[in-house]
Design a protein around this motif. Structure first.
Motif, mmCIF file in Angstrom:
data_model
loop_
_atom_site.group_PDB
_atom_site.id
_atom_site.type_symbol
_atom_site.label_atom_id
_atom_site.label_comp_id
_atom_site.label_asym_id
_atom_site.label_seq_id
_atom_site.Cartn_x
_atom_site.Cartn_y
_atom_site.Cartn_z
ATOM 1 N N GLY A 1 0.843 -1.187 0.000
ATOM 2 C CA GLY A 1 0.000 0.000 0.000
ATOM 3 C C GLY A 1 0.882 1.242 0.000
ATOM 4 N N TYR A 2 0.344 2.348 -0.440
ATOM 5 C CA TYR A 2 1.087 3.601 -0.345
ATOM 6 C C TYR A 2 0.101 4.742 -0.206
ATOM 7 N N GLY A 3 0.641 5.921 0.180
ATOM 8 C CA GLY A 3 -0.245 7.014 0.545
ATOM 9 C C GLY A 3 -0.911 6.695 1.878
ATOM 10 N N GLN A 4 -2.174 7.006 2.003
ATOM 11 C CA GLN A 4 -2.900 6.768 3.252
ATOM 12 C C GLN A 4 -3.009 5.285 3.597
ATOM 13 N N LYS A 5 -2.875 4.420 2.602
ATOM 14 C CA LYS A 5 -2.996 2.973 2.842
ATOM 15 C C LYS A 5 -1.648 2.293 3.069
ATOM 16 N N PHE A 6 -0.581 3.070 3.165
ATOM 17 C CA PHE A 6 0.751 2.493 3.396
ATOM 18 C C PHE A 6 0.779 1.863 4.786
ATOM 19 N N GLN A 7 1.053 0.554 4.840
ATOM 20 C CA GLN A 7 0.973 -0.142 6.129
ATOM 21 C C GLN A 7 2.078 -1.153 6.372
ATOM 22 N N GLY A 8 2.927 -1.370 5.376
ATOM 23 C CA GLY A 8 3.994 -2.334 5.587
ATOM 24 C C GLY A 8 5.022 -2.302 4.483
ATOM 25 N N ILE A 9 6.092 -3.074 4.672
ATOM 26 C CA ILE A 9 7.185 -3.163 3.705
ATOM 27 C C ILE A 9 7.481 -4.629 3.419
ATOM 28 N N TYR A 10 7.490 -4.952 2.138
ATOM 29 C CA TYR A 10 7.896 -6.297 1.719
ATOM 30 C C TYR A 10 9.417 -6.326 1.610
ATOM 31 N N THR B 1 6.272 -9.232 11.730
ATOM 32 C CA THR B 1 6.751 -9.829 10.475
ATOM 33 C C THR B 1 5.898 -11.044 10.134
ATOM 34 N N MET B 2 5.460 -11.118 8.885
ATOM 35 C CA MET B 2 4.575 -12.223 8.476
ATOM 36 C C MET B 2 4.749 -12.516 6.996
ATOM 37 N N SER B 3 4.131 -13.559 6.548
ATOM 38 C CA SER B 3 4.206 -13.936 5.136
ATOM 39 C C SER B 3 3.415 -12.939 4.291
ATOM 40 N N VAL B 4 3.693 -12.963 2.993
ATOM 41 C CA VAL B 4 2.968 -12.074 2.073
ATOM 42 C C VAL B 4 1.476 -12.381 2.122
ATOM 43 N N GLU B 5 1.132 -13.666 2.144
ATOM 44 C CA GLU B 5 -0.283 -14.067 2.137
ATOM 45 C C GLU B 5 -1.018 -13.549 3.370
ATOM 46 N N LYS B 6 -0.382 -13.711 4.552
ATOM 47 C CA LYS B 6 -1.027 -13.268 5.785
ATOM 48 C C LYS B 6 -1.137 -11.740 5.832
ATOM 49 N N SER C 1 0.542 -8.375 -5.406
ATOM 50 C CA SER C 1 1.056 -9.729 -5.652
ATOM 51 C C SER C 1 1.780 -9.801 -6.996
ATOM 52 N N GLU C 2 1.227 -9.135 -8.003
ATOM 53 C CA GLU C 2 1.865 -9.139 -9.328
ATOM 54 C C GLU C 2 3.190 -8.392 -9.303
ATOM 55 N N GLU C 3 3.234 -7.283 -8.552
ATOM 56 C CA GLU C 3 4.478 -6.510 -8.458
ATOM 57 C C GLU C 3 5.564 -7.304 -7.741
ATOM 58 N N VAL C 4 5.172 -8.027 -6.692
ATOM 59 C CA VAL C 4 6.128 -8.855 -5.958
ATOM 60 C C VAL C 4 6.731 -9.920 -6.883
ATOM 61 N N MET C 5 5.889 -10.548 -7.699
ATOM 62 C CA MET C 5 6.385 -11.546 -8.650
ATOM 63 C C MET C 5 7.331 -10.916 -9.666
ATOM 64 N N LEU C 6 7.048 -9.673 -10.032
ATOM 65 C CA LEU C 6 7.859 -8.965 -11.028
ATOM 66 C C LEU C 6 9.246 -8.621 -10.496
ATOM 67 N N ILE C 7 9.320 -8.247 -9.210
ATOM 68 C CA ILE C 7 10.579 -7.709 -8.679
ATOM 69 C C ILE C 7 11.390 -8.703 -7.851
ATOM 70 N N GLU C 8 10.824 -9.831 -7.471
ATOM 71 C CA GLU C 8 11.461 -10.671 -6.445
ATOM 72 C C GLU C 8 12.834 -11.218 -6.847
ATOM 73 N N ASP C 9 13.111 -11.332 -8.168
ATOM 74 C CA ASP C 9 14.414 -11.847 -8.599
ATOM 75 C C ASP C 9 15.405 -10.738 -8.949
ATOM 76 N N MET C 10 14.974 -9.494 -8.921
ATOM 77 C CA MET C 10 15.836 -8.407 -9.395
ATOM 78 C C MET C 10 17.024 -8.173 -8.464
ATOM 79 N N TYR C 11 16.769 -8.121 -7.162
ATOM 80 C CA TYR C 11 17.869 -7.856 -6.235
ATOM 81 C C TYR C 11 18.859 -9.024 -6.174
ATOM 82 N N PRO C 12 18.399 -10.277 -6.059
ATOM 83 C CA PRO C 12 19.360 -11.386 -6.042
ATOM 84 C C PRO C 12 20.239 -11.438 -7.284
#
Length: 536
Positions: free
Chosen positions: A179-188, A212-217, A233-244
């Motif tokens: 989330g971001y803006g007023q709905k910003f509530q956590g960091i993956y 700390t919890m899983s993405v699903e929870k 969820s789509e953004e996480v799939m898109l970026i999850e391999d970029m840093y490694p």
């Protein structure tokens, strides 16, 4: 910049525990707030003060000069230390105001990496671009923190695109906002693969309460709409391999930047950032000697002065010199040689600082910053060493862009005028020149930013009891000249709308009244003899 030597010596072991970095940003991106929160999370302070909290009973620890407290801006470069997880951090806080870019540069020369702070709503701004260029020229790593994610702004993918288009650098997400803006509530946490969910606490003065919890929870208990959950969820799939898959060599040379998201004001995302910052930030690097070759980290003690600060205690006429330790072990009471004079001095009262609070320092290692009272021989860029003679020529003279003639209202205070301005010029606050064809009772000030004149006026009155009379002068531009080039100076002195003078260190500079005068000078003496900046 070279990589650290790998020999297994006690000095190198200590150096590898150091992380020396400078924070760079455009004004109002939240740099000073982030600085406070890094100190909070590093255990250096127990409650964060923000320059935005003007009603608060205290001010940010990194802002201590009277004009900073009045205006809520950072004017000087502060140096702070904190330790977390057995890593010793040297944080070089720099002026965020656009008029202080020259003083901002010098800590970048003393830092091994840059921490770039970007406002999520504004992206990369003008000052950030200028400071990034310095990091790019030195080929030092840059780590990015996208701030104010709790406010309306660009979406995260837009931010990455903005960084890449403005700076020409690849942006690799290391964390991602839920989330971001007023709905910003956590960091993956891209690296850890989990989500840190936050609760606001005491307006951000204390560490954020985190679960700390899983993405699903995290998605299940979030207040995001189904569409927003799917997009995340789509953004996480898109970026999850970029840093490694990030190219570590390109990162080390400043061509790739890992990007973290968060809100410094609310402490969101800082825990994730600090978990990985010590791994990303390099340990101290070797500096090149003026005569060529590099000074090994475990050679005898050496260092260079990148900042001077007069009258940190207004009750005493003191002047502190800030030294970046480049090699070896520094010890209190150590005898050192000043490279440009050959004079030997004893380092009797070294300090470490937090704003204007001093603590005696017994020893220091490469990457550390030592503050010591100036015995009168130090200048910006001075090299000191214990043995094995060395000289570093790392701090360039920047070309002033604005000029002003000054005199003192009280004719009996001409001596104080010169002495005060000499001190400020040694600090690097202002360039001071003789007035071309002047009568002797005025001096010419040159600055990169207009507001520096105001700082000079303020400090001359507060610290030297000298009230300035200012006269604006209009020069189109200026260029530094070679120190040993009488034929160049002679040609320029006879040129139209062109004025040659010197600063207090006898460095010649030429002032032009127009673009035409500059073009004529380039034809006469060659552009290669007219420097936008030069080594002092």
């Amino acid at each position: 910049m070279s990589t650290t030597a790998t020999a297994d010596s006690p000095i190198l072991k200590e150096a590898q525990r150091r992380r020396t970095f400078a924070i760079i940003s455009h004004p109002d991106a939240g740099k000073t707030t982030l600085t406070e929160k890094l100190l909070l999370y590093g255990g250096a302070i127990h409650e964060a003060g923000s320059v935005r909290a003007r009603k608060a009973s205290h001010h940010a620890a990194s802002d201590w000069m009277a004009i900073e407290k009045e205006r809520g801006i950072s004017v000087t470069s502060s140096v702070m230390r904190f330790e977390k997880d057995n890593i010793k951090y040297n944080l070089l806080d720099t002026p965020g105001h656009k008029d202080f870019s020259e003083d901002t540069l010098r800590p970048l020369v003393a830092a091994d990496c840059g921490l770039m702070v970007i406002d999520v709503a504004k992206g990369v701004e003008e000052q950030t671009e200028k400071l990034f260029e310095v990091c790019k020229l030195r080929e030092v790593p840059v780590i990015t923190f996208v701030n104010k994610c709790d406010r309306p702004g660009m979406d995260p993918l837009e931010v990455l695109s903005n960084v890449e288009s403005k700076l020409g650098i690849e942006a690799v997400p290391a964390s991602w906002p839920l989330g971001y803006g007023q709905k910003f509530q956590g960091i993956y946490d891209v690296i850890g693969g989990n989500v840190h969910v936050y609760e606001k606490s005491e307006h951000g003065t204390k560490k954020a309460i985190t679960e700390t919890m899983s993405v699903e929870k995290a998605l299940e208990q979030s207040n995001l709409s189904e569409t927003e959950k799917t997009a995340f969820s789509e953004e996480v799939m898109l970026i999850e391999d970029m840093y490694p898959n990030m190219d570590k060599e390109l990162y080390s040379s400043g061509k790739v930047t890992p990007v973290f998201f968060g809100s410094a004001l609310n402490n969101f995302g800082l825990d994730v950032f600090l978990n990985y910052f010590h791994k990303l930030a390099p340990s101290p690097q070797m500096y090149e000697q003026a005569e060529g070759g590099e000074r090994s980290i475990d050679d005898a003690f050496s260092g260079f002065i990148f900042k001077m600060q007069a009258n940190m205690n207004p009750g005493h006429r003191d002047c502190a010199a800030f030294i970046r330790v480049a090699s070896g072990k520094f010890r209190r009471g150590q005898n050192v040689v000043i490279s440009h004079t050959g004079k030997k001095i004893k380092m009797a009262t070294p300090h470490t600082l937090m704003g204007d609070e001093r603590q005696l320092m017994e020893e220091a290692y490469p990457g550390d910053i030592v503050s010591i009272f100036n015995p009168g021989d130090f200048r910006i860029g001075t090299t000191i060493f214990e043995k094995n003679e060395v000289r570093f020529d790392v701090i360039p003279l920047f070309t002033p862009e604005h000029f002003q003639k000054v005199a003192t209202k009280d004719p009996f205070k001409r001596k104080q005028l010169r002495e005060g301005l000499r001190q400020l010029s040694e600090e690097g606050v202002v360039h001071v020149f003789e007035v071309p064809n002047g009568v002797g009772n005025e001096l010419l000030l040159g600055t990169v930013g207009v507001l520096q004149f105001e700082v000079v006026e303020h400090r001359m009155l507060e610290e030297y009891s000298v009230e300035l009379v200012k006269t604006p002068v209009s020069y189109y531009c200026a260029r530094w000249l070679p120190n040993e080039a009488p034929e160049v100076i002679k040609k320029l002195e006879s040129s139209y709308s062109t004025h040659v003078t010197k600063d207090m260190e006898e460095n010649p500079i030429v002032l032009f009244e127009s673009m035409y005068a500059l073009n004529q000078a380039e034809e006469k003496v060659g552009a290669e003899h007219l420097f936008k900046f030069k080594q002092g």
